[in-house]
Enzyme design. Structure first.
Site, PDB file in Angstrom:
ATOM      1  N   SER A 120      -6.037   7.709  -3.062  1.00  0.00           N
ATOM      2  CA  SER A 120      -5.088   7.605  -4.029  1.00  0.00           C
ATOM      3  C   SER A 120      -4.918   6.205  -4.574  1.00  0.00           C
ATOM      4  O   SER A 120      -5.042   5.178  -3.990  1.00  0.00           O
ATOM      5  CB  SER A 120      -3.759   8.093  -3.446  1.00  0.00           C
ATOM      6  OG  SER A 120      -2.933   7.863  -4.463  1.00  0.00           O
ATOM      7  N   GLU A 122      -2.153   5.174  -5.329  1.00  0.00           N
ATOM      8  CA  GLU A 122      -1.170   4.729  -4.688  1.00  0.00           C
ATOM      9  C   GLU A 122      -1.159   3.738  -3.668  1.00  0.00           C
ATOM     10  O   GLU A 122      -0.447   2.866  -3.166  1.00  0.00           O
ATOM     11  CB  GLU A 122      -0.175   5.877  -4.374  1.00  0.00           C
ATOM     12  CG  GLU A 122       0.322   6.738  -5.382  1.00  0.00           C
ATOM     13  CD  GLU A 122       1.365   5.874  -5.944  1.00  0.00           C
ATOM     14  OE1 GLU A 122       2.333   5.004  -5.587  1.00  0.00           O
ATOM     15  OE2 GLU A 122       1.634   6.021  -7.338  1.00  0.00           O
ATOM     16  N   TYR A 144       4.178   7.041   1.092  1.00  0.00           N
ATOM     17  CA  TYR A 144       2.902   7.735   0.620  1.00  0.00           C
ATOM     18  C   TYR A 144       1.691   6.700   0.337  1.00  0.00           C
ATOM     19  O   TYR A 144       0.639   7.168   0.989  1.00  0.00           O
ATOM     20  CB  TYR A 144       3.177   8.555  -0.897  1.00  0.00           C
ATOM     21  CG  TYR A 144       1.900   9.321  -1.412  1.00  0.00           C
ATOM     22  CD1 TYR A 144       1.485  10.597  -1.024  1.00  0.00           C
ATOM     23  CD2 TYR A 144       0.811   8.592  -2.242  1.00  0.00           C
ATOM     24  CE1 TYR A 144       0.520  11.170  -1.426  1.00  0.00           C
ATOM     25  CE2 TYR A 144      -0.391   9.121  -2.409  1.00  0.00           C
ATOM     26  CZ  TYR A 144      -0.608  10.574  -2.427  1.00  0.00           C
ATOM     27  OH  TYR A 144      -1.648  11.052  -2.661  1.00  0.00           O
TER      28      TYR A 144
HETATM   29  P1  GDP Z   1       2.423  10.567  -8.762  1.00  0.00           P
HETATM   30  O1  GDP Z   1       2.116   9.289  -9.699  1.00  0.00           O
HETATM   31  O2  GDP Z   1       1.426  10.925  -7.761  1.00  0.00           O
HETATM   32  O3  GDP Z   1       3.506  10.221  -8.192  1.00  0.00           O
HETATM   33  O4  GDP Z   1       2.802  11.701  -9.824  1.00  0.00           O
HETATM   34  P2  GDP Z   1       4.139  12.169 -10.575  1.00  0.00           P
HETATM   35  O5  GDP Z   1       3.365  13.161 -11.494  1.00  0.00           O
HETATM   36  O6  GDP Z   1       5.036  12.730  -9.554  1.00  0.00           O
HETATM   37  O7  GDP Z   1       4.714  10.888 -11.294  1.00  0.00           O
HETATM   38  C1  GDP Z   1       3.843  10.145 -12.203  1.00  0.00           C
HETATM   39  C2  GDP Z   1       4.803   9.168 -12.928  1.00  0.00           C
HETATM   40  O8  GDP Z   1       5.788   9.904 -13.522  1.00  0.00           O
HETATM   41  C3  GDP Z   1       5.428   8.194 -11.929  1.00  0.00           C
HETATM   42  O9  GDP Z   1       5.730   6.838 -12.346  1.00  0.00           O
HETATM   43  C4  GDP Z   1       7.014   8.599 -12.065  1.00  0.00           C
HETATM   44  O10 GDP Z   1       8.039   7.728 -11.831  1.00  0.00           O
HETATM   45  C5  GDP Z   1       7.095   9.299 -13.228  1.00  0.00           C
HETATM   46  N1  GDP Z   1       8.303  10.307 -13.711  1.00  0.00           N
HETATM   47  C6  GDP Z   1       9.201  10.024 -14.639  1.00  0.00           C
HETATM   48  N2  GDP Z   1      10.008  11.169 -14.581  1.00  0.00           N
HETATM   49  C7  GDP Z   1       9.803  11.900 -13.575  1.00  0.00           C
HETATM   50  C8  GDP Z   1       9.954  13.398 -13.059  1.00  0.00           C
HETATM   51  O11 GDP Z   1      11.085  13.590 -13.739  1.00  0.00           O
HETATM   52  N3  GDP Z   1       9.403  13.651 -12.129  1.00  0.00           N
HETATM   53  C9  GDP Z   1       8.359  12.940 -11.366  1.00  0.00           C
HETATM   54  N4  GDP Z   1       7.754  13.773 -10.603  1.00  0.00           N
HETATM   55  N5  GDP Z   1       7.997  11.863 -12.046  1.00  0.00           N
HETATM   56  C10 GDP Z   1       8.418  11.121 -13.005  1.00  0.00           C
END
Ligand code: GDP
Length: 315
Positions: A120, A122, A144
């Site tokens: 990832s 990440e 993670y």
């Molecule tokens: P990730 O990159 O695998 O963690 O995928 P996510 O879709 O969970 O998050 C992508 C980005 O969206 C990150 O920078 C989050 O901080 C941002 N984000 C903003 N608002 C939200 C929310 O309400 N839910 C999630 N899951 N992410 C959010």
């Protein structure tokens, strides 16, 4: 017949990959957590809870697959802060168990097993270098990312020890099969509900975060290409274009026919994350050159496909 084993076969990536491999005539085995899960037709399901059970090594020894795709993980960065030890187990220790089992078989010379780890973006944490490639410093900023970084390191160590293990560093990849724990599906599902008058507003966290969002079936294809490649290696898989969460919202709401999206979105501090990367951007040049991989679906098309799917679900 080529035998493949997929962990996380019921997830977004696992289901696309299973479909792809079945269409190529593979015998596909999949690990599922419990019998209630929806498994792609044609997959031989093996019930096993990776969180508590170490039987994955025995399963690998029994099946002796030619290709192993490790897609099982606690997949939410946010949830990894709530469950760091479970994250370490699923995203880290399980990979060690699998690679050890693969090495025993490889050392015997019975089967040439190709091991593909779904890594990832990440693992790079909040990168200071942009875009990121296979040489970018691994410096995770979440449980993670730390567990994925450990697994990425293990894959390199086992590769040095003679196992054909590849780490495929996937940037965010989306589809209608994403759960609403991810921001993309949370947005498209809400845009659909709001456009039909079923919901008033949507609460989000960091709207400024920029992510390199691709189309999940393209990323399943990248995993299969990595397995087919003669040499095991590390590959970044990304589109090379980033968009903000705000862009995603605007595109999705416009597609759903909601013009006043600014009035519909509220921001909550509780949804902000520690260590959230401001910008992720991947450079997939190596995958393009060596694997012949390129992304086939553009950002607007991804958003539209997801919104249209969510609208269809409601109508
Ligand atoms: P990730 O990159 O695998 O963690 O995928 P996510 O879709 O969970 O998050 C992508 C980005 O969206 C990150 O920078 C989050 O901080 C941002 N984000 C903003 N608002 C939200 C929310 O309400 N839910 C999630 N899951 N992410 C959010």
């Amino acid at each position: 017949m080529t035998r493949a084993l997929i962990t996380g076969v019921t997830g977004q990536d696992g289901s696309y990959l299973a479909e792809l491999l079945l269409a190529r005539g593979y015998e596909v085995h999949g690990v599922t957590r419990d019998a209630g899960e929806d498994v792609t037709h044609g997959v031989v399901a093996h019930e096993l809870d990776l969180a508590t059970d170490s039987a994955i090594a025995k399963l690998i020894a029994d099946i002796e697959p030619h290709e192993i795709y490790n897609l099982a993980a606690l997949s939410s960065v946010y949830q990894s802060w709530q469950n760091p030890a479970l994250t370490a187990r699923l995203n880290g220790a399980v990979v060690a168990e699998m690679l050890a089992a693969v090495k025993v078989i490889s050392d015997r010379g019975d089967v040439d097993i190709r091991f593909i780890q779904a890594s990832s973006a990440e693992i790079f944490g909040a990168p200071t270098e942009s875009p990121q490639n296979e040489q970018t410093a691994v410096c995770p900023t979440s449980p993670y990312g730390a567990a994925k970084a450990y697994a990425h390191g293990l894959v390199g160590a086992y590769r040095t020890a003679g196992v054909a293990a590849s780490s495929v560093i996937l940037y965010n990849h989306e589809s209608p099969r994403r759960p609403e724990t991810f921001v993309t599906r949370k947005i498209t599902a809400a845009a659909a509900r709001i456009s039909l008058g079923l919901q008033e507003t949507l609460e989000l966290g960091n709207l400024g975060a920029q992510r390199d969002w691709g189309w999940a079936p393209d990323y399943a294809d990248a995993l299969a290409r990595a397995a087919q490649n003669t040499n095991a290696d590390d590959f970044v898989i990304a589109t090379g274009i980033s968009h903000s969460v705000r862009d995603f919202v605007a595109t999705a709401f416009t597609r759903a026919g909601v013009s006043d999206w600014q009035d519909r979105v509220t921001v909550s501090d509780t949804l902000l994350r520690t260590g959230d990367a401001a910008l992720q951007l991947g450079d997939a040049s190596k995958a393009r050159e060596i694997l012949g991989w390129t992304p086939t679906v553009k950002f607007d098309e991804i958003v539209s496909a997801m919104v249209d799917h969510d609208l269809a679900l409601l109508s």
